[in-house]
Write an enzyme that holds these catalytic residues in place. Structure first.
Site, PDB file in Angstrom:
ATOM      1  N   ARG A  34      39.906  33.135  44.613  1.00 54.58           N
ATOM      2  CA  ARG A  34      41.003  32.922  43.671  1.00 54.58           C
ATOM      3  C   ARG A  34      41.311  34.199  42.899  1.00 54.58           C
ATOM      4  O   ARG A  34      40.400  34.922  42.491  1.00 54.58           O
ATOM      5  CB  ARG A  34      40.667  31.781  42.702  1.00 54.58           C
ATOM      6  CG  ARG A  34      40.456  30.497  43.437  1.00 54.58           C
ATOM      7  CD  ARG A  34      40.548  29.233  42.627  1.00 54.58           C
ATOM      8  NE  ARG A  34      40.164  28.117  43.486  1.00 54.58           N
ATOM      9  CZ  ARG A  34      40.958  27.547  44.386  1.00 54.58           C
ATOM     10  NH1 ARG A  34      42.210  27.942  44.519  1.00 54.58           N
ATOM     11  NH2 ARG A  34      40.511  26.575  45.176  1.00 54.58           N
ATOM     12  N   VAL A 102      45.262  47.048  44.218  1.00 56.85           N
ATOM     13  CA  VAL A 102      43.929  47.192  44.814  1.00 56.85           C
ATOM     14  C   VAL A 102      44.089  47.677  46.259  1.00 56.85           C
ATOM     15  O   VAL A 102      44.684  46.978  47.091  1.00 56.85           O
ATOM     16  CB  VAL A 102      43.162  45.856  44.777  1.00 56.85           C
ATOM     17  CG1 VAL A 102      41.768  46.035  45.368  1.00 56.85           C
ATOM     18  CG2 VAL A 102      43.081  45.316  43.353  1.00 56.85           C
ATOM     19  N   HIS A 106      45.065  42.776  51.220  1.00 57.92           N
ATOM     20  CA  HIS A 106      44.961  41.386  50.782  1.00 57.92           C
ATOM     21  C   HIS A 106      46.303  40.717  50.944  1.00 57.92           C
ATOM     22  O   HIS A 106      47.347  41.334  50.754  1.00 57.92           O
ATOM     23  CB  HIS A 106      44.470  41.276  49.341  1.00 57.92           C
ATOM     24  CG  HIS A 106      45.206  42.131  48.357  1.00 57.92           C
ATOM     25  ND1 HIS A 106      45.012  43.489  48.264  1.00 57.92           N
ATOM     26  CD2 HIS A 106      46.153  41.833  47.442  1.00 57.92           C
ATOM     27  CE1 HIS A 106      45.788  43.985  47.322  1.00 57.92           C
ATOM     28  NE2 HIS A 106      46.509  43.008  46.801  1.00 57.92           N
TER      29      HIS A 106
HETATM   30  P1  AMP Z   1      48.169  43.792  44.290  1.00 53.50           P
HETATM   31  O1  AMP Z   1      49.145  44.225  43.251  1.00 53.50           O
HETATM   32  O2  AMP Z   1      48.828  43.112  45.450  1.00 53.50           O
HETATM   33  O3  AMP Z   1      47.233  44.913  44.719  1.00 53.50           O
HETATM   34  O4  AMP Z   1      47.319  42.650  43.597  1.00 53.50           O
HETATM   35  C1  AMP Z   1      45.963  42.739  43.286  1.00 53.50           C
HETATM   36  C2  AMP Z   1      45.546  41.400  42.757  1.00 53.50           C
HETATM   37  O5  AMP Z   1      44.147  41.394  42.593  1.00 53.50           O
HETATM   38  C3  AMP Z   1      46.146  41.022  41.384  1.00 53.50           C
HETATM   39  O6  AMP Z   1      46.882  39.812  41.516  1.00 53.50           O
HETATM   40  C4  AMP Z   1      44.917  40.862  40.487  1.00 53.50           C
HETATM   41  O7  AMP Z   1      45.068  39.831  39.544  1.00 53.50           O
HETATM   42  C5  AMP Z   1      43.830  40.591  41.495  1.00 53.50           C
HETATM   43  N1  AMP Z   1      42.477  40.952  41.070  1.00 53.50           N
HETATM   44  C6  AMP Z   1      42.074  42.117  40.517  1.00 53.50           C
HETATM   45  N2  AMP Z   1      40.749  42.079  40.285  1.00 53.50           N
HETATM   46  C7  AMP Z   1      40.312  40.870  40.716  1.00 53.50           C
HETATM   47  C8  AMP Z   1      39.040  40.229  40.751  1.00 53.50           C
HETATM   48  N3  AMP Z   1      37.925  40.834  40.297  1.00 53.50           N
HETATM   49  N4  AMP Z   1      38.961  38.977  41.253  1.00 53.50           N
HETATM   50  C9  AMP Z   1      40.070  38.351  41.705  1.00 53.50           C
HETATM   51  N5  AMP Z   1      41.293  38.903  41.705  1.00 53.50           N
HETATM   52  C10 AMP Z   1      41.417  40.142  41.212  1.00 53.50           C
END
Ligand code: AMP
Length: 122
Positions: A34, A102, A106
């Protein structure tokens, strides 16, 4: 193109067990968990366990077993979360214009309410 993978990114730390996560499904090659800042009632991230930066990196360099596992895992999570009937959205941000936070591939699975148009006007 050479893809530079940063092994210190937060999802790599999750895969190494250094940071906890709320796991939805784990398979041989993939992990679904999640999102920590959910943007919809259902907000699950699905990542491959391999070191891939982005969808294009994965599509080029992943093995067929990894690709099959990843695709099947995304679909399985949709069914587990019960979103296939009302609908859902898959998003995979990449790079600067994609506003990828990140740098580990994903897919976001978003569902649970009407999600509006895909993009806001610039
Ligand atoms: P993006 O902008 O597509 O790289 O989205 C990265 C996503 O990772 C964001 O929706 C964050 O809320 C999520 N995220 C960052 N750190 C964590 C974590 N430790 N556990 C779960 N989700 C995370």
């Amino acid at each position: 193109m050479a893809y530079a993978y940063d092994p210190d990114n937060i999802f790599a730390k999750i895969l190494r067990g250094e940071i906890p996560n709320d796991t939805v499904l784990e398979t041989e090659h993939s992990l679904a968990f999640r999102d920590i800042r959910p943007q919809a009632p259902t907000h699950v991230l699905v990542i491959p366990k391999g070191s891939y930066v982005s969808f294009d990196h994965f599509a080029r360099d992943a093995t067929e077993a990894e690709i099959l596992d990843y695709m099947r895992t995304i679909g399985e999570v949709c069914r587990m979360e019960g979103v296939e009937e009302d609908g859902f959205r898959l998003i995979s941000n990449a790079g600067g214009h994609g506003v990828q936070e990140v740098p580990h591939l994903h897919v976001h699975i978003l569902a649970g309410r009407p999600l509006g148009r895909m993009l806001q006007p610039a």
